[in-house]
Write an enzyme that holds these catalytic residues in place. Structure first.
Site, short mmCIF file in Angstrom:
data_model
loop_
_atom_site.label_atom_id
_atom_site.label_comp_id
_atom_site.label_asym_id
_atom_site.label_seq_id
_atom_site.Cartn_x
_atom_site.Cartn_y
_atom_site.Cartn_z
N LYS A 1 0.84 -1.20 0.00
CA LYS A 1 0.00 0.00 0.00
C LYS A 1 0.88 1.26 0.00
O LYS A 1 0.61 2.22 -0.73
CB LYS A 1 -0.94 -0.01 1.21
CG LYS A 1 -2.06 -1.04 1.08
CD LYS A 1 -2.80 -1.32 2.38
CE LYS A 1 -3.80 -2.47 2.19
NZ LYS A 1 -4.49 -2.86 3.43
N GLN B 1 -4.21 -1.09 9.69
CA GLN B 1 -4.25 -2.47 9.20
C GLN B 1 -4.81 -3.41 10.27
O GLN B 1 -4.36 -3.39 11.42
CB GLN B 1 -2.82 -2.91 8.80
CG GLN B 1 -2.75 -4.27 8.16
CD GLN B 1 -3.44 -4.34 6.79
OE1 GLN B 1 -3.37 -3.40 6.00
NE2 GLN B 1 -4.12 -5.43 6.53
N ASP C 1 -10.67 3.16 4.27
CA ASP C 1 -11.09 1.75 4.26
C ASP C 1 -12.62 1.63 4.24
O ASP C 1 -13.16 0.55 3.99
CB ASP C 1 -10.57 1.03 5.51
CG ASP C 1 -9.32 0.21 5.22
OD1 ASP C 1 -9.10 -0.14 4.04
OD2 ASP C 1 -8.58 -0.09 6.18
#
Ligand code: NAP
Length: 295
Positions: A54, A98, A121
């Site tokens: 990412k 994460q 997200d």
């Protein structure tokens, strides 16, 4: 194999190139690039690989990347304070924490602390609620990538029968909302669904997000259906390296379907491309600009 193999890698590249063009236009207008902050807690090897890729994609798109790697001994309060600081940082448009997090940390509390406008997200309840009520939202990257592939493949989805297998907040539920938004007729299946093969056999569109290797068999698929396989499962091999397979028995399903995503090379690359897209969109909204076109 008669089905078309849907090339998620190529689609993801197209999106990432378009994002990179728009990033430089954004920087010209605002005097700064969009920024993505990633937060990795602990040293889970799979999470570390995801976060590294990412960060690499962020830099390749010309965006600013702020990587926060923390020990797995960090307390929940310390992590929440970091998130509050990122919320207040004007150079940060997107925040990605994460998952999974170590057990002393309540992941829901962390997600709820992220500014919904920076929640690239799309996991914050405000974004989930906005998606469910048809308002502009930041939408979870994996289902957004699946929808992009489906629309590229099929065009208008209105009236098509879709079955989503899996009801997680990360994939299944937002996928269902997106398909409803496209006027598909959606069934959401899960571990308590009765006669899953018969349910799947009705579907023009199958999205499998289960986490069970090759569970969906070829004879579950309606001839001519489009199959999107979200699953990423590693099977053991003699050389110890393991082999990645999806939730769909690819070779069998490809005999029957019209089009199918492979694993790897299908949905996986789309997830990162959509994270770049979401960061760009969040930056535009925060700067009071219209959403970028063509994404
Ligand atoms: P999850 O939170 O574990 O959810 C799995 C879902 O599958 C649950 O709703 C569960 O039902 C359902 N399920 C389990 N066994 C089933 C069965 N026998 N029949 C029907 N449904 C069943 O998983 P997730 O986070 O959504 O991820 C799903 C898969 O996608 C995993 O392989 C994951 O690695 C992969 N994934 C890939 C990407 C990507 O970028 N490509 C991104 C995210 C996830 P219940 O709710 O009833 O328990």
């Amino acid at each position: 194999m008669s089905a078309k193999r849907i090339d998620g890698k190529a689609a993801a590249l197209t999106i990432r190139q378009r994002v990179a063009e728009l990033v430089s236009q954004f920087a010209d207008k605002t005097g700064r690039p969009p920024g993505l902050a990633t937060v990795l807690v602990g040293e889970d090897p799979a999470s570390a690989v995801y976060v590294r890729s990412k960060n690499r994609a962020t830099a390749e798109a010309g965006m600013a990347s702020f990587a926060h790697n923390l020990p797995d001994t960090i307390s929940e309060d310390e992590l929440l304070q970091l998130v509050v600081g990122l919320n207040a940082d004007d150079h940060v448009d997107g925040i990605l924490v994460q998952l999974p997090l170590p057990k002393q940390i309540n992941a829901t509390r962390v997600i709820e602390t992220i500014d919904p406008g920076k929640d690239v997200d799309g996991f914050h309840p405000v974004n989930a609620g906005r998606l469910a009520t048809g308002l502009p939202a930041l939408v979870p990257c994996t289902p957004l990538g699946c929808l992009y592939l489906l629309k590229t493949e099929l065009g208008d989805l209105a009236g098509l029968d879709a079955v989503v297998i899996g009801r997680s907040n990360i994939v299944g539920k937002p996928m269902t909302q997106l398909l409803i938004g496209e006027s598909a007729t959606v069934t959401i299946a899960h571990s308590r669904t009765r006669d899953l093969p018969a349910v799947v056999r009705r579907a023009d569109i199958v999205v499998a997000a289960v986490g069970r290797p090759e569970m969906v068999r070829g004879d579950w698929i309606k001839p001519g259906a489009t199959v999107i396989d979200v699953g990423i499962n590693r099977l053991p091999t003699d050389d110890g390296k393991g082999r990645l397979v999806g939730d769909v028995a690819f070779d069998e399903a490809a005999e029957v379907a019209a089009a199918i995503t492979p694993v790897p090379g299908g949905v996986g690359p789309m997830t990162i491309a959509m994270l770049m897209r979401n960061t760009l969109v969040a930056a535009h909204r925060r700067a009071g600009l219209e959403d970028p076109e063509g994404l």
